[in-house]
Design a protein around this motif. Sequence first.
Motif, short mmCIF file in Angstrom:
data_model
loop_
_atom_site.label_atom_id
_atom_site.label_comp_id
_atom_site.label_asym_id
_atom_site.label_seq_id
_atom_site.Cartn_x
_atom_site.Cartn_y
_atom_site.Cartn_z
N SER A 1 48.51 38.13 26.42
CA SER A 1 48.85 38.79 25.17
C SER A 1 50.02 39.74 25.46
CB SER A 1 47.64 39.57 24.64
OG SER A 1 47.92 40.08 23.37
N VAL A 2 51.01 39.75 24.57
CA VAL A 2 52.23 40.54 24.77
C VAL A 2 52.38 41.52 23.61
CG1 VAL A 2 54.73 40.44 25.09
CG2 VAL A 2 53.29 38.56 25.91
N ASP A 3 52.65 42.80 23.94
CA ASP A 3 52.83 43.80 22.89
C ASP A 3 54.29 43.83 22.42
OD1 ASP A 3 54.31 45.31 24.71
OD2 ASP A 3 52.79 46.85 24.97
N ARG A 4 54.58 44.70 21.48
CA ARG A 4 55.92 44.77 20.88
C ARG A 4 57.00 45.22 21.86
NH1 ARG A 4 54.29 47.66 15.19
NH2 ARG A 4 53.13 45.90 14.37
N GLN A 5 56.61 45.94 22.90
CA GLN A 5 57.57 46.43 23.88
C GLN A 5 57.81 45.43 25.01
OE1 GLN A 5 54.93 48.52 22.76
NE2 GLN A 5 56.36 49.29 21.24
N GLY A 6 57.10 44.32 25.02
CA GLY A 6 57.28 43.31 26.05
C GLY A 6 56.33 43.43 27.22
N GLU A 7 55.41 44.40 27.17
CA GLU A 7 54.38 44.51 28.21
C GLU A 7 53.32 43.45 27.92
OE1 GLU A 7 54.55 47.00 30.66
OE2 GLU A 7 56.50 47.47 29.79
N ALA A 8 52.70 42.91 28.95
CA ALA A 8 51.72 41.84 28.76
C ALA A 8 50.48 42.08 29.61
CB ALA A 8 52.34 40.49 29.13
N LEU A 9 49.40 41.46 29.20
CA LEU A 9 48.16 41.43 29.98
C LEU A 9 47.77 39.98 30.14
CD1 LEU A 9 45.81 43.13 31.26
CD2 LEU A 9 44.56 42.55 29.19
N ARG A 10 47.53 39.58 31.38
CA ARG A 10 47.10 38.22 31.70
C ARG A 10 45.69 38.31 32.25
NH1 ARG A 10 46.15 36.58 36.40
NH2 ARG A 10 46.06 34.44 37.00
N ALA A 11 44.80 37.49 31.72
CA ALA A 11 43.42 37.46 32.21
C ALA A 11 43.01 36.01 32.39
CB ALA A 11 42.49 38.15 31.22
N CYS A 12 42.21 35.75 33.43
CA CYS A 12 41.72 34.39 33.66
C CYS A 12 40.54 34.44 34.61
CB CYS A 12 42.82 33.49 34.22
SG CYS A 12 43.26 33.85 35.91
N THR A 13 39.90 33.31 34.75
CA THR A 13 38.88 33.20 35.78
C THR A 13 39.59 32.84 37.07
OG1 THR A 13 38.51 30.90 35.18
CG2 THR A 13 37.05 32.51 34.20
N ALA A 14 39.15 33.43 38.16
CA ALA A 14 39.75 33.19 39.47
C ALA A 14 38.67 33.39 40.52
CB ALA A 14 40.91 34.15 39.71
N GLY A 15 38.94 32.95 41.72
CA GLY A 15 37.93 33.11 42.76
C GLY A 15 38.48 32.91 44.15
N ASP A 16 37.56 32.99 45.12
CA ASP A 16 37.93 32.86 46.53
C ASP A 16 37.19 31.70 47.20
OD1 ASP A 16 35.36 33.79 46.66
OD2 ASP A 16 35.85 35.63 47.71
N LEU A 17 36.94 30.63 46.47
CA LEU A 17 36.26 29.41 46.90
C LEU A 17 34.74 29.57 47.04
CD1 LEU A 17 38.82 28.00 49.48
CD2 LEU A 17 38.56 27.39 47.08
N SER A 18 34.21 30.78 47.01
CA SER A 18 32.76 30.95 47.06
C SER A 18 32.21 31.62 45.80
CB SER A 18 32.35 31.77 48.29
OG SER A 18 32.89 33.08 48.19
N THR A 19 33.02 32.42 45.15
CA THR A 19 32.60 33.15 43.96
C THR A 19 33.72 33.09 42.92
OG1 THR A 19 31.38 34.67 45.36
CG2 THR A 19 31.75 35.36 43.10
N THR A 20 33.35 33.00 41.66
CA THR A 20 34.34 33.02 40.58
C THR A 20 34.23 34.33 39.83
OG1 THR A 20 34.17 30.64 40.37
CG2 THR A 20 35.17 31.81 38.55
N TYR A 21 35.36 34.95 39.58
CA TYR A 21 35.45 36.23 38.89
C TYR A 21 36.28 36.07 37.63
CZ TYR A 21 34.33 37.87 43.59
OH TYR A 21 33.75 38.06 44.82
N THR A 22 36.20 37.07 36.76
CA THR A 22 37.14 37.20 35.65
C THR A 22 38.03 38.37 36.01
OG1 THR A 22 35.55 36.37 34.06
CG2 THR A 22 37.41 37.60 33.18
N GLY A 23 39.32 38.12 36.08
CA GLY A 23 40.25 39.17 36.47
C GLY A 23 41.38 39.33 35.47
N ALA A 24 42.06 40.45 35.56
CA ALA A 24 43.18 40.74 34.66
C ALA A 24 44.29 41.41 35.45
CB ALA A 24 42.73 41.63 33.52
N ARG A 25 45.49 41.29 34.92
CA ARG A 25 46.65 41.88 35.56
C ARG A 25 47.67 42.24 34.48
NH1 ARG A 25 48.68 39.16 41.12
NH2 ARG A 25 48.73 41.18 42.11
#
Length: 109
Positions: free
Chosen positions: A51-75
């Motif tokens: 999602s991107v705001d009016r100023q061009g800043e964005a938030l990316r979120a997805c499921t990710a993991g380390d091959l043993s556990t899956t997490y929901t993360g954001a950046r």
Amino acid sequence: MKRRLFAGACIAAAAGLAGTATMAINADAAWTSARNGSAPGWFAADSPQVSVDRQGEALRACTAGDLSTTYTGARLISRSGAFGAAKTLTSDGRVPQVDVRPSSRFTVI
């Protein structure tokens, strides 16, 4: 009378189109090389949301993991394209949905 109304409507429509066509848009975007948006050692599993705001800043979120556990993360992603620190939101691997308010406040569900 009908001709005057029609002529007035045509002039108003033309003025609206001219105003729309001359509106300047500030775009600093440029294509860059591909980058891994996940934390070091993680892999992106599925369903990235951005999602991107009016100023061009964005938030990316997805499921990710380390091959043993899956997490929901954001950046956060700055207007310049710099990635913020990866944040773990949940440890159950839920598929996130992202939105932004006009006040530039991001929400992840």
